[in-house]
Design an enzyme around this catalytic site. Sequence first.
Site, PDB file in Angstrom:
ATOM      1  N   VAL A 116       2.204  -3.156 -17.095  1.00  0.00           N
ATOM      2  CA  VAL A 116       0.900  -2.512 -17.304  1.00  0.00           C
ATOM      3  C   VAL A 116      -0.161  -3.523 -16.901  1.00  0.00           C
ATOM      4  O   VAL A 116      -0.098  -4.680 -17.298  1.00  0.00           O
ATOM      5  CB  VAL A 116       0.693  -2.061 -18.767  1.00  0.00           C
ATOM      6  CG1 VAL A 116       1.579  -0.887 -19.095  1.00  0.00           C
ATOM      7  CG2 VAL A 116       0.969  -3.197 -19.740  1.00  0.00           C
ATOM      8  N   CYS A 117      -1.111  -3.138 -16.078  1.00  0.00           N
ATOM      9  CA  CYS A 117      -2.080  -4.083 -15.527  1.00  0.00           C
ATOM     10  C   CYS A 117      -3.482  -3.481 -15.507  1.00  0.00           C
ATOM     11  O   CYS A 117      -3.662  -2.286 -15.656  1.00  0.00           O
ATOM     12  CB  CYS A 117      -1.702  -4.481 -14.099  1.00  0.00           C
ATOM     13  SG  CYS A 117      -0.213  -5.496 -13.998  1.00  0.00           S
ATOM     14  N   THR A 118      -4.455  -4.345 -15.290  1.00  0.00           N
ATOM     15  CA  THR A 118      -5.839  -3.920 -15.092  1.00  0.00           C
ATOM     16  C   THR A 118      -6.368  -4.605 -13.840  1.00  0.00           C
ATOM     17  O   THR A 118      -6.303  -5.828 -13.732  1.00  0.00           O
ATOM     18  CB  THR A 118      -6.719  -4.313 -16.299  1.00  0.00           C
ATOM     19  OG1 THR A 118      -6.201  -3.706 -17.488  1.00  0.00           O
ATOM     20  CG2 THR A 118      -8.157  -3.846 -16.078  1.00  0.00           C
TER      21      THR A 118
END
Length: 325
Positions: A116-118
Amino acid sequence: YGEDCRSKMYPPSGPTFKGNVPTYVINLDLPPSKRWDELIRAKKTELKAVVQNIKDIANTFFPSGKIVDIVDHKISHLTDTLPYPFNEELQGIANSSGIPLGEIVIFNIFYEIFTVCTSIVAEDKTGKLYHARNLDFGLFLGWDVKNNSWTVTRTLKPTVVSLDFQRNNKTVFRSTNFAGYIGMVSGVKPDLFTLTMNERFSLDGGYIGIFEWFLGRRDGMWMGFLTRTVLENATSLDIKKGTWYVLETNYDRWKPPLILDNRRTPAMKCLNQTSQEKISLPAIYDVLSTKPVLNKLTVCTTLMEVDKGHTETYLRECPDPCSPW
């Protein structure tokens, strides 16, 4: 756990800063099987620790050891189905590290499942482009109750490296990688474009796609290999006009994010509060340092500029109280 938008976090220091990362040159003029030798020699111990951690988790769910046995003796044969030069590079990493080829292959497709990344792309008033991301990895891969952290996330941090891919002694592109991972999750091609990869949660495209590959389907391409190909060969990317920033987590931007994983809203709040007039890499670092954008899965933060291919990466820590993702 959320908080007010952070400020003055740059240059990185304090409890959220875990350290800088080393830089290595990947010589594209070398045979694919030799390109990663120097890096793997330097990071062999750290890579083995990550792979062992993943095997320990697998053996927890399947105590018979059959899963690891399948990986070691069956998956390696699938390497030949991967496109050149990736198949030879993976074999070279296995040879240099002493880790079974099947385990190296599995390590290289893990990004398709447990991430999960931004990512943020922003343009200032002068037209200068900034691109940054928090790389969050290890979702559901073992929670350490004693240290209040994800075990794979913790063991991955020592493997983070900055890479300078060169041909004829000149930089072709730069990236932030895990040692032993040959795909690209983020990168910059000097004076041309920057790129980051975020996982979009899709049962059909992710988990099912992996099983289809195991069973013989070959008409798809691993995302990390695709982004590597783009960075190595593309000469431009289309720029869409309109808003001054684009922010992506792991959900379609025209749909609401999962209520248990809403990093989009707090990040957008902080970007809007910053404003285009004051946007900069330090300002974006502040956004990526604000919980829950910064969380227990965050391995590192990478900051990039298209101009001259500037990139910098910092290992991160999320002190308690902190969201697990």
